[in-house]
Design an enzyme around this catalytic site. Structure first.
Site, PDB file in Angstrom:
ATOM      1  CG  ASP A   1      -2.141   0.910   0.961  1.00  0.00           C
ATOM      2  OD1 ASP A   1      -3.145   0.791   1.658  1.00  0.00           O
ATOM      3  OD2 ASP A   1      -2.053   1.750   0.038  1.00  0.00           O
TER       4      ASP A   1
HETATM    5  C1  GLC Z   1      -4.132   4.421  -0.438  1.00  0.00           C
HETATM    6  C2  GLC Z   1      -5.048   3.305   0.032  1.00  0.00           C
HETATM    7  C3  GLC Z   1      -5.151   2.175  -0.938  1.00  0.00           C
HETATM    8  C4  GLC Z   1      -5.087   2.731  -2.339  1.00  0.00           C
HETATM    9  C5  GLC Z   1      -3.682   3.246  -2.560  1.00  0.00           C
HETATM   10  C6  GLC Z   1      -3.486   3.874  -3.935  1.00  0.00           C
HETATM   11  O1  GLC Z   1      -3.345   4.871   0.622  1.00  0.00           O
HETATM   12  O2  GLC Z   1      -4.804   2.765   1.318  1.00  0.00           O
HETATM   13  O3  GLC Z   1      -6.372   1.484  -0.664  1.00  0.00           O
HETATM   14  O4  GLC Z   1      -5.386   1.725  -3.284  1.00  0.00           O
HETATM   15  O5  GLC Z   1      -3.297   4.179  -1.553  1.00  0.00           O
HETATM   16  O6  GLC Z   1      -4.260   5.018  -4.040  1.00  0.00           O
END
Ligand code: GLC
Length: 745
Positions: A285
């Site tokens: 993430d």
């Molecule tokens: C964010 C979220 C995740 C998302 C990623 C890309 O922090 O936690 O769910 O897909 O970053 O945007």
């Protein structure tokens, strides 16, 4: 050697080999054998979109550096690049300049629709309509693919039990069984039957694992739960996504048992890639690998890169730790090159399955981009999903409204908003692209409705990454609203949370209506008893006062682009509401986390003294239970019967539509395993069927219970089924049920 020649060679070899899986492996293995260490690291590197690729070469050093890395084949994927033009330009940069010409993945958070925003996932889950949910994901994939995106960071399959947590809006609620079914439906919707179809995109099950168990519902907080909860509540929806063929996983920001999940080989290698046989790749993430330093788990970024790679985090989203340290770690023997080969193999296989090696520009069709942006088919799909997601929480006869209603007051800042009802995870949709509630009511009421904004709920910037400014002290607007209410026959108050009050980074400690909305409602109800409360929110709310004082309450969540039409169709009875709550609504936030499938504890059940599990000031039950949802008609349950064939039990019940309107009812089956080698919940959903029943008709609904549904995971993670006594409960929610029992073994 460029991909196209390599492809021809390998396909030639492949034609001598067996099936498509072998061809894919042969191609990928051969490609990896050509790759340098830098190119392997590059495939594991994911950057956010950062410049107008169709413009001049960027001049600021950081962007110029990324630009050159793309040209050198050191970027495997990008996210948040928004148009075909941009994506094509970046893809050309990689494919036509790098030595091997490996195409990039283009990921995006396509969470609920894309340009045409659909209902938030929690709303969709309230439909309990797996076919509609799958279709909604398929439309989202079509829209995303039309703008060049070939990978979505969805479905979020985190179980959520804490109403304070902002990301409940993004999941399927509190129940594992419903969560597993919806996870599979969403994966199939996004990916279809063939990932190389340019209308399908790679899905991503997230956040692996337990992100929804953030302590106190506070975003990004520590998560801590026992193995029984992990195995029986949290993991099954992820395994269902694997079984549905999900192409990728995303891990999370949280830790489990003191180990950040992004650095946990037990989760990512032993369970996900080992026991479950997941053959896709795991993306971190945003920055989570680097955040292991902040977790005080890694000494520095280089150590974080070592931990992440060895733990099975195959791709680094925006932490820059793989691109900066992985080559050196391999050269120093801290990370084996075989670890990179495995990660790169997984990544290349997804690219292969998407058809990107055959045609890197497969998703770059500007004509399709234009047509999909205004697709009536997608809009109709969003409207259908929205109507099915609406839950009638309470109705003392005020609803449905007559289409000849005169003198209707519509009150609330949200009623006029064309942005709030889009929800928060709608980065592909334009602001003000929703049909507002007011616009939806207009065709029905025309000049028979008058609008007052009432008290201000929010002001200032409405943006994804900004805190919304909530009005807590300015009562302007209340008097005008009360005056209008006083002179109206019926009052529709649209209240709740702005779309940017739930979603990522938006936990709330007070889950009542934000700001001064309840204050205004009290004054309105004092002058008019015919009030309909239309709620828009992304989590369960504390509606104790509203339930006690308002005759009709409609839960509409955030329904996306077609909100106004869907809400109007239900308010005026064109659509008979059929939604059921995927999360328990508490009486007070003090009860939270509150969920229906609780354990009995050693001191359950009301007693006439204090020594039992309870609060002295609030009942243990929710205000609205899991599975609750009313209709404009009435369903009566009768004739529960259980038959047995070996260890398979067939449960049958009659459901009669005893009202005057046809409608859909979600018939729910719960069990209770009375005693087992680990404690079991007082009830668990183990089946549901959404049935259409004409007024006056009766349908018999049957469920099968067998080893796939009667078992549970022990603390070693083994699924077991034990003999014993079981209770069976069937009904239109988790509380009002017909009950039976059987013994297994
Ligand atoms: C964010 C979220 C995740 C998302 C990623 C890309 O922090 O936690 O769910 O897909 O970053 O945007």
């Amino acid at each position: 050697m460029k991909i196209k020649y390599l492809l021809a060679t390998v396909l030639l070899i492949g034609s001598l080999i067996g099936n498509s899986q072998d061809k894919r492996s042969a191609f990928v293995d051969n490609l990896i054998s050509q790759m340098t260490l830098e190119e392997k690291v590059g495939q594991m590197n994911l950057y956010n979109g950062f410049f107008d690729a169709t413009g001049p070469v960027p001049d600021n050093q950081d962007t110029k550096n990324k630009y050159n890395q793309i040209k050198n084949g050191e970027v495997g994927a990008m996210l948040n690049v928004k148009t075909v033009k941009e994506i094509k330009a970046l893809q050309q940069l990689a494919v036509e300049n790098s030595r091997l010409g490996i195409p990039m993945l283009f990921g995006f958070d396509v969470i609920h629709g894309h340009k045409i925003s659909g209902p938030i996932p929690l709303a969709e889950s309230a439909s309990w309509d797996l076919e509609a949910i799958e279709k909604a994901a398929a439309y989202a994939a079509m829209e995303a693919a039309a703008v060049g995106i070939n990978w979505t960071f969805a479905p979020m399959v985190d179980i959520g039990r804490d109403a304070r947590w902002g990301r409940n809006m993004e999941g399927a609620g509190e129940d594992t069984y419903l969560g597993t079914k919806i996870a599979a439906a969403r994966v199939k919707g996004f990916q279809g039957d063939d990932l190389s179809d340019p209308n399908t995109i790679a899905a991503c099950a997230k956040h692996f694992a337990a992100y929804g168990f953030a302590e106190a519902g506070r975003e990004y907080n520590t998560t801590d739960m026992g193995l029984s909860t992990l195995y029986n509540v949290i993991l099954p929806p992820f395994q269902a996504a694997v079984d549905a063929g999900v192409a990728t996983f995303m891990n999370g920001f949280n830790e489990i048992n003191g180990i950040p999940v992004t650095g946990d080989p037990w989760l990512q290698r032993d369970i996900l890639k080992g026991q479950w046989g997941f053959d896709g790749f795991v993306v971190s993430d945003w920055g989570s690998i680097g955040e292991m330093v902040a977790h005080s788990y890694a000494k520095d970024n280089k150590t974080a890169a070592k931990i992440g790679a060895n733990a099975g985090s195959d791709m680094d989203m925006e932490a820059y730790v793989y691109i900066n340290h992985l080559k050196e770690l391999v050269e120093e023997g801290e990370v084996k090159e075989s670890v990179l080969d495995d990660a790169v193999s997984r990544i290349l296989k997804v690219k292969y399955d998407l058809g990107l090696f055959d045609d890197p520009y497969l998703y770059c069709d500007e004509e399709k981009e234009k047509s999909m942006a205004v697709s009536q088919e997608v809009k109709d799909g969003a409207l259908d999903m929205a109507k099915k997601s609406i839950v009638l929480l309470k109705n003392d006869g005020v609803l449905p409204l007559s289409k000849t209603s005169k003198n209707v007051a519509v009150i609330g800042q949200i009623a006029a908003s064309k942005t709030s009802v889009l929800g928060s995870w709608r980065l592909g949709a334009d602001d003000n692209s929703a049909v507002s509630v007011l616009e939806g009511l207009k065709p029905y009421l025309g000049d028979n409705m008058k609008y007052e904004r009432g008290v201000e709920v929010w002001s200032g910037t409405e943006a994804f990454a900004q805190e919304l400014k909530i009005n807590e002290d300015n009562t302007d607007g209340i008097d005008e609203a009360v005056k209008l209410a006083k002179s109206s026959d019926v009052v529709i108050v649209v209240a709740g949370e702005h779309g940017y009050q739930s979603g990522e980074g938006r936990s709330r400690a007070d889950i009542r209506l934000p700001g001064l909305q309840r204050k205004m409602l009290k004054k309105i109800c004092a002058v008019n008893s015919n009030v309909v409360l239309v709620l828009t929110n992304g989590r369960p709310l504390d509606l104790s006062w509203e339930d006690a004082n308002i005759p009709a309450i409609l839960e509409t969540w955030q329904l996306g682009a077609m909100s106004g039409h869907a809400i109007a169709e239900v308010l005026f009875g064109e659509h008979n509401p059929s939604g059921k709550l995927p999360m328990t609504f508490p009486r007070e936030v003090g009860q939270v986390p509150l969920y229906y499938n609780q354990k009995s504890t050693g001191r359950g059940g009301a007693k006439d003294m204090v020594f039992w599990s309870h609060y002295s000031d609030v009942p243990n039950t929710g205000l609205y239970p899991f599975g609750h949802g009313l209709s404009y008609t009435k369903y009566d349950y009768s004739g529960l019967s259980i038959t047995q064939q070996g260890n398979t039990f067939t449960v049958s019940v009659n459901v009669t539509n005893s009202g005057k309107r046809d409608g859909h009812e979600v018939v729910q089956l719960y069990i209770r395993d009375k005693y087992a080698s680990v404690t079991r919940p007082i009830k668990e959903l183990k089946g549901f069927e959404k049935v259409f029943i004409k007024a006056g008709e009766t349908q018999t609904v049957q469920f099968t219970l067998d080893d796939t549904t009667l078992g549970f995971y022990n603390n070693q993670g083994t699924y077991i089924v034990e003999d014993g006594d079981f209770e069976v409960m069937v009904g239109g929610d988790s509380v009002n049920t017909q009950n039976g029992a059987f013994t297994r073994g």
